[in-house]
Design an enzyme around this catalytic site. Structure first.
Site, PDB file in Angstrom:
ATOM      1  N   SER A 196     -37.235 -41.412  23.599  1.00 36.35           N
ATOM      2  CA  SER A 196     -38.184 -40.495  22.963  1.00 36.35           C
ATOM      3  C   SER A 196     -37.612 -39.540  21.935  1.00 36.35           C
ATOM      4  O   SER A 196     -38.385 -38.831  21.288  1.00 36.35           O
ATOM      5  CB  SER A 196     -38.930 -39.702  24.037  1.00 36.35           C
ATOM      6  OG  SER A 196     -39.822 -40.562  24.720  1.00 36.35           O
ATOM      7  N   SER A 223     -41.617 -40.169  22.279  1.00 34.80           N
ATOM      8  CA  SER A 223     -42.687 -39.225  22.463  1.00 34.80           C
ATOM      9  C   SER A 223     -42.520 -37.941  21.658  1.00 34.80           C
ATOM     10  O   SER A 223     -43.448 -37.128  21.625  1.00 34.80           O
ATOM     11  CB  SER A 223     -42.814 -38.875  23.951  1.00 34.80           C
ATOM     12  OG  SER A 223     -41.618 -38.332  24.421  1.00 34.80           O
ATOM     13  N   LYS A 256     -40.180 -29.401  20.674  1.00 33.74           N
ATOM     14  CA  LYS A 256     -41.190 -30.253  21.335  1.00 33.74           C
ATOM     15  C   LYS A 256     -41.935 -29.439  22.391  1.00 33.74           C
ATOM     16  O   LYS A 256     -41.346 -28.573  23.048  1.00 33.74           O
ATOM     17  CB  LYS A 256     -40.454 -31.411  21.990  1.00 33.74           C
ATOM     18  CG  LYS A 256     -41.323 -32.505  22.615  1.00 33.74           C
ATOM     19  CD  LYS A 256     -40.407 -33.605  23.156  1.00 33.74           C
ATOM     20  CE  LYS A 256     -41.206 -34.804  23.639  1.00 33.74           C
ATOM     21  NZ  LYS A 256     -40.312 -35.877  24.133  1.00 33.74           N
TER      22      LYS A 256
END
Lengths: 474, 74
Positions: free
Chosen positions: A175, A151, A76
């Site tokens: 997330s 996310s 990420k």
């Protein structure tokens, strides 16, 4: 044979058997990231030169025993590596290059992985649907009209599309778990302190956690094993000594106790979602677990507490950037970052001080009775990208707020949770369950997940994506 | 503290953001969201906030981790 959808064990075994082939395998992964990955808007930064250099290095390395030897992964876009871009999905951080390397990244380096770059995130990790007007909104690989969740949106899309075997995400209110559930993946939100967080762009230092998204429970356990260790730059970090998440993975679930919560977690839950969780609960019983109803006391306010703490801390962390460059933020992100400025210190302090009492109560009253609590992840069927876009559809606000109903309380407690894909809904989107455990019982949760996974066999099918030219059969 | 100073403090956060160019509407919405969150979180009670409670959480998890590392792997 497709060169996508290979798991960690298969990739590692191939690398050990023939290290000379590592650069070629990495080249294919990079091509898939550059092709299909970019089509899916999952890629923020591709580290082609660095990944191939690392592949060459490992090719000549004598010691091939590391857990992730030669396995190419991408993380990420919150995980820093010195000198690499790290923009957190935000125009406000455009051009930022990291001055340090995250502890989690260094742990994976020690485990022999090959870092291929960074994947799309919702701006500053502040959102659950995956929308990001600047960095891109990855569609769900199973069903492109639908969200991939957030996310850790790019991580969910890249792993579910088979490009990489695993990714690292962060989880402050869901997330990792929400995109994992949306994309049919195993997501692990570890216990507070289990995985060091230094060098990760923070959202809420009190609540942030780091963990893997994978297609299999075993792969999740391997990555978690590689991540654990004492992070001296994270004051919450603990070391469990000789913990081994793989040791009991295949032991089955006879003798373990699983609880179905009678309060909070099924509130405002769509009926088909609740029925799906019930089915898995009963499956666990058929596999030998003792299944019983439980109550999770004091959890009712945990959702609001998580949002309050996140609002204050994220607002404070990014205040100077907001004041200087507020025009560079997405409107939704800016709205969320401003909330903390209006929360009195006493309410923030109260939320922090209640945490221990709530955690102790749940430990004593729930986890003395059961080893795991099973809940829904998303409280409703996955929405489409259009329906959950707050920019064009403000009426979706309540739905989006509700998305974290089952995930946020776990962050407040600091307890571990694992999400496991279970099947498909009537829209052909993945369905999932969440298994919550007592602190530092990730091994038990993974053991339960593994037993269920074997019965469910979710990944016997793969998303029918159009194949980019680089994804040629080997 | 006189009323003028009090109001100054209350508006400090608001003014800082207004001066940077953020709209009144956005700030008002943020304040409303903040008020709702505070209201929802007050239901937990915990009116007695003692200094030890803050450190208690970290100590709890350190104790649990220490206990786990001495037990058999789970």
């Amino acid at each position: 044979m497709m060169n996508r959808f290979k798991g960690i064990e298969e990739l590692r075994a191939a690398n050990i058997a023939d290290p000379a082939a590592i650069p070629q395998a990495v080249h294919r992964t990079l091509s898939n990231l550059d092709g299909l990955g970019r089509q899916l808007k999952a890629v923020a930064f591709l580290a082609r030169k660095e990944a191939l250099a690392r592949a060459e290095e490992l090719r000549h390395q004598a010691d091939r025993s590391s857990l992730l030897f030669g396995v190419p992964l991408a993380l990420k876009d919150l995980f820093m590596r010195t000198g690499w871009p790290c923009e957190g999905g935000s125009k406000a951080l455009r051009g930022y290059r990291a001055s340090r390397t995250a502890f989690a990244v260094r742990q994976l380096d020690r485990a022999g992985f090959i870092d291929c770059g960074r994947l799309t995130t919702v701006e500053l990790a502040l959102g659950t649907t995956g929308h990001n007007g600047y960095a891109g909104t990855p569609p769900n690989p199973w069903n492109p009209e639908y969200i991939s969740g957030g996310s850790s949106s790019g991580s969910g899309a890249a792993v579910a599309s088979g490009i990489i075997a695993a990714s690292l995400g962060t989880d402050t209110g869901g997330s990792i778990r929400l995109p994992a559930a949306a994309c049919g993946l195993v997501g692990i939100k570890p216990t507070h302190g289990l995985v060091g967080r230094s060098g990760v762009i923070a959202l809420s230092p009190t609540l942030d956690t780091v963990g893997p998204l994978t297609r299999s429970v075993r792969d999740g356990a391997v990555v978690l094993q590689a991540l654990t260790g004492l992070d001296k730059n994270d004051s919450s970090s603990v070391s469990l000594g000789k913990s081994d998440f793989l040791q009991t993975l295949e032991d089955g679930i006879k003798g373990l106790k699983i609880g179905l919560p009678k309060n909070y977690f099924f509130e405002n839950t769509e009926r088909s979602v609740a029925e799906g969780v019930n089915e898995i609960f009963h499956l666990a019983g058929r596999l030998g677990a003792t299944c019983q109803d439980v109550t999770v006391p004091g959890i009712e306010t945990a959702n609001a507490m998580t949002m309050l703490i996140t609002a204050v801390e994220s607002g404070a962390l990014h205040e100077s950037t907001v004041l200087e460059r507020h025009g560079d933020f997405e409107e939704q992100t800016l709205s969320r970052l401003l909330v903390g400025a209006f929360i009195p210190a006493r309410d923030y302090h109260n939320a922090l001080c209640n945490r221990a009492a709530t955690a102790r109560t749940v430990l004593e009253e729930t986890f003395q009775q059961v080893d795991a609590v099973i809940t829904p992840v998303w409280p409703y069927p996955l929405p489409t990208i259009a329906a959950s876009d707050l920019g064009s559809n403000p009426e979706a606000a309540q739905m989006v707020l509700q998305s974290g109903h089952n995930t946020r309380p776990v962050n407040y407690l600091g307890f571990p949770a694992v999400t496991l894909p279970t099947g498909f809904d009537t829209n052909s989107n993945p369905t999932s369950v969440q298994l919550i455990g007592a602190p530092y019982t990730e091994g038990k949760l993974l053991r339960i997940a593994r037993a269920l996974e074997q019965e469910l066999d979710f990944w016997s099918a793969t998303p029918k994506l159009s194949v980019a030219p680089a994804d040629s059969p080997t | 503290m006189d009323n003028n100073t009090k109001e100054e403090f209350l508006n400090q956060g608001y003014s800082r953001y207004r001066e940077s160019g953020i709209s009144t509407e956005m700030l008002t919405r943020a304040a409303e969201t903040a008020a709702k969150l505070c209201e929802q979180s007050k239901k937990a009670g915990g009116s007695t906030v003692l200094p030890c409670h803050f450190a208690d959480y970290q100590r709890l998890f350190l104790d649990l981790a220490a206990r786990m590392s001495h037990d058999e792997p789970v």
